[in-house]
Scaffold this motif. Structure first.
Motif, PDB file in Angstrom:
ATOM      1  N   VAL A 205       0.830  -1.211   0.000  1.00  0.00           N
ATOM      2  CA  VAL A 205       0.000   0.000   0.000  1.00  0.00           C
ATOM      3  C   VAL A 205       0.867   1.265   0.000  1.00  0.00           C
ATOM      4  O   VAL A 205       0.690   2.148  -0.840  1.00  0.00           O
ATOM      5  N   SER A 206       1.828   1.345   0.914  1.00  0.00           N
ATOM      6  CA  SER A 206       2.577   2.591   1.090  1.00  0.00           C
ATOM      7  C   SER A 206       3.879   2.628   0.290  1.00  0.00           C
ATOM      8  O   SER A 206       4.506   3.677   0.191  1.00  0.00           O
ATOM      9  N   ASN A 207       4.294   1.457  -0.275  1.00  0.00           N
ATOM     10  CA  ASN A 207       5.598   1.336  -0.965  1.00  0.00           C
ATOM     11  C   ASN A 207       6.783   1.526  -0.019  1.00  0.00           C
ATOM     12  O   ASN A 207       7.917   1.720  -0.470  1.00  0.00           O
ATOM     13  N   LYS A 208       6.546   1.500   1.301  1.00  0.00           N
ATOM     14  CA  LYS A 208       7.657   1.621   2.251  1.00  0.00           C
ATOM     15  C   LYS A 208       8.665   0.489   2.024  1.00  0.00           C
ATOM     16  O   LYS A 208       8.273  -0.681   1.858  1.00  0.00           O
ATOM     17  N   LYS A 209       9.937   0.835   2.005  1.00  0.00           N
ATOM     18  CA  LYS A 209      10.995  -0.169   1.829  1.00  0.00           C
ATOM     19  C   LYS A 209      11.128  -0.975   3.112  1.00  0.00           C
ATOM     20  O   LYS A 209      11.266  -0.395   4.192  1.00  0.00           O
ATOM     21  N   MET A 210      11.087  -2.306   2.998  1.00  0.00           N
ATOM     22  CA  MET A 210      11.066  -3.178   4.175  1.00  0.00           C
ATOM     23  C   MET A 210      12.272  -4.127   4.165  1.00  0.00           C
ATOM     24  O   MET A 210      12.175  -5.238   4.667  1.00  0.00           O
ATOM     25  N   ASP A 211      13.387  -3.707   3.582  1.00  0.00           N
ATOM     26  CA  ASP A 211      14.504  -4.624   3.335  1.00  0.00           C
ATOM     27  C   ASP A 211      15.839  -3.950   3.640  1.00  0.00           C
ATOM     28  O   ASP A 211      15.868  -2.870   4.226  1.00  0.00           O
ATOM     29  N   LYS A 212      16.912  -4.549   3.171  1.00  0.00           N
ATOM     30  CA  LYS A 212      18.261  -4.081   3.494  1.00  0.00           C
ATOM     31  C   LYS A 212      18.563  -2.678   2.971  1.00  0.00           C
ATOM     32  O   LYS A 212      19.514  -2.049   3.442  1.00  0.00           O
ATOM     33  N   ASP A 213      17.771  -2.168   2.039  1.00  0.00           N
ATOM     34  CA  ASP A 213      17.975  -0.781   1.604  1.00  0.00           C
ATOM     35  C   ASP A 213      17.861   0.184   2.790  1.00  0.00           C
ATOM     36  O   ASP A 213      18.500   1.240   2.790  1.00  0.00           O
ATOM     37  N   ARG A 214      17.100  -0.158   3.828  1.00  0.00           N
ATOM     38  CA  ARG A 214      16.993   0.701   5.018  1.00  0.00           C
ATOM     39  C   ARG A 214      18.360   0.823   5.691  1.00  0.00           C
ATOM     40  O   ARG A 214      18.703   1.879   6.230  1.00  0.00           O
ATOM     41  N   PHE A 215      19.140  -0.293   5.664  1.00  0.00           N
ATOM     42  CA  PHE A 215      20.503  -0.276   6.206  1.00  0.00           C
ATOM     43  C   PHE A 215      21.460   0.407   5.229  1.00  0.00           C
ATOM     44  O   PHE A 215      22.223   1.303   5.621  1.00  0.00           O
ATOM     45  N   ARG A 216      21.382  -0.007   3.939  1.00  0.00           N
ATOM     46  CA  ARG A 216      22.310   0.535   2.940  1.00  0.00           C
ATOM     47  C   ARG A 216      22.283   2.061   2.926  1.00  0.00           C
ATOM     48  O   ARG A 216      23.322   2.704   2.839  1.00  0.00           O
ATOM     49  N   PHE A 217      21.074   2.638   2.976  1.00  0.00           N
ATOM     50  CA  PHE A 217      20.919   4.086   2.776  1.00  0.00           C
ATOM     51  C   PHE A 217      20.499   4.828   4.053  1.00  0.00           C
ATOM     52  O   PHE A 217      19.982   5.938   3.967  1.00  0.00           O
ATOM     53  N   ASP A 218      20.748   4.199   5.217  1.00  0.00           N
ATOM     54  CA  ASP A 218      20.466   4.847   6.515  1.00  0.00           C
ATOM     55  C   ASP A 218      19.050   5.416   6.588  1.00  0.00           C
ATOM     56  O   ASP A 218      18.862   6.586   6.959  1.00  0.00           O
ATOM     57  N   LEU A 219      18.065   4.597   6.265  1.00  0.00           N
ATOM     58  CA  LEU A 219      16.675   5.069   6.265  1.00  0.00           C
ATOM     59  C   LEU A 219      16.004   4.923   7.629  1.00  0.00           C
ATOM     60  O   LEU A 219      14.860   5.334   7.805  1.00  0.00           O
ATOM     61  N   GLY A 220      16.720   4.290   8.592  1.00  0.00           N
ATOM     62  CA  GLY A 220      16.126   4.101   9.927  1.00  0.00           C
ATOM     63  C   GLY A 220      15.184   2.905   9.969  1.00  0.00           C
ATOM     64  O   GLY A 220      14.887   2.295   8.935  1.00  0.00           O
ATOM     65  N   GLU A 221      14.714   2.560  11.171  1.00  0.00           N
ATOM     66  CA  GLU A 221      13.776   1.443  11.389  1.00  0.00           C
ATOM     67  C   GLU A 221      14.237   0.152  10.692  1.00  0.00           C
ATOM     68  O   GLU A 221      13.419  -0.547  10.090  1.00  0.00           O
TER      69      GLU A 221
END
Ligand code: TMP
Ligand code: ASP
Length: 235
Positions: A205-221
């Protein structure tokens, strides 16, 4: 269980099990790296979460007629797998443009591809895992033409199974990476892992990234997202 470390990668360890000539123990670490090891940290509980997610997915694939190295989960962060000789080809399959596809070619992030794209990368830390073609693979004698045909067909089948599975959990399967190996009979089977480390997963629904890209690009959570994928996959 008496075990000897025989291989340590960036995210997993492989142990030989004493008295067992057919199986290895695959242990998942909390260590996380990106950009070929340049960025390094730990993600709390990642070993446990990726072991759990990989177990559920490999079970699903085994039950769907895809041969994998997965035998059983034996602890929070480890599983028993068949012994395979890993083929030094990372197979990436993409449904939606993201990551290096957007960087290298004229695709817009989030654009749905007309058909799934299968790419091959040379599994070589020294060379930085370059994109290469089947002709390179044949010249380097990493696999035969028949083996590559099989790998491509299996990858597309796996994509269909996983796309449907993740969508039922409210997640879009953007892209993912697979590794295959030859078992003791010389048969090609799926190996390695399938987890938020090796897939891009976006909330439906929201297209929120739920994978390692959060770590790669310092997206938090980061931990929260890995936990949420585990919760959805196991429910
Ligand atoms: P990429 O867009 O960076 O080429 O990544 C494609 C997919 O492969 C993505 O789901 C993440 C995964 N991947 C790995 O599993 N290991 C890697 O080393 C890289 C670069 C990507
Ligand atoms: N696993 C790779 C590395 O550490 C890259 C990545 O997943 O982005 O270097």
């Amino acid at each position: 269980m008496e075990k000897t470390l025989i291989y340590e990668g960036k995210a997993k360890k492989i142990f030989k099990i004493s008295g067992n000539e057919k199986e290895y123990l695959q242990e998942f670490k909390d260590d996380a790296t990106a950009f070929n090891g340049v960025k390094k940290d730990q993600i709390k509980n990642k070993g446990k979460v990726n072991n759990q997610i990989t177990s559920v997915i490999f079970d699903l694939l085994n039950n769907s007629g895809i041969k994998t190295h997965f035998i059983k989960k034996v602890s929070e962060n480890s599983m028993i797998v068949s012994i395979v000789d890993i083929i030094k080809v990372e197979v990436v399959c993409r449904n939606i443009a993201a990551g290096s596809l957007v960087k290298k070619f004229a695709f817009k992030e989030g654009e749905t591809l007309k058909n799934p794209l299968v790419e091959f990368y040379y599994k070589s830390d020294e060379l930085g895992d370059p994109l290469f073609s089947e002709d390179h693979i044949l010249l380097l004698e990493l696999a035969t033409s028949d083996e590559m045909k099989h790998i491509r067909n299996e990858t597309l089948k796996i994509n269909e199974i996983l796309k449907t599975f993740f969508l039922s959990k409210g997640l879009k399967l953007v892209d993912f990476k697979l590794e295959f190996g030859r078992d003791l009979n010389g048969e090609i089977i799926l190996a390695d892992e399938i987890s938020p480390d090796t897939c891009r997963l976006w909330d439906k629904v929201s297209n929120k990234k739920m994978d390692k890209d959060r770590f790669r690009f310092d997206l938090g959570e980061v931990e929260e997202s890995y936990d949420e994928v585990m919760r959805r996959v196991t429910n």
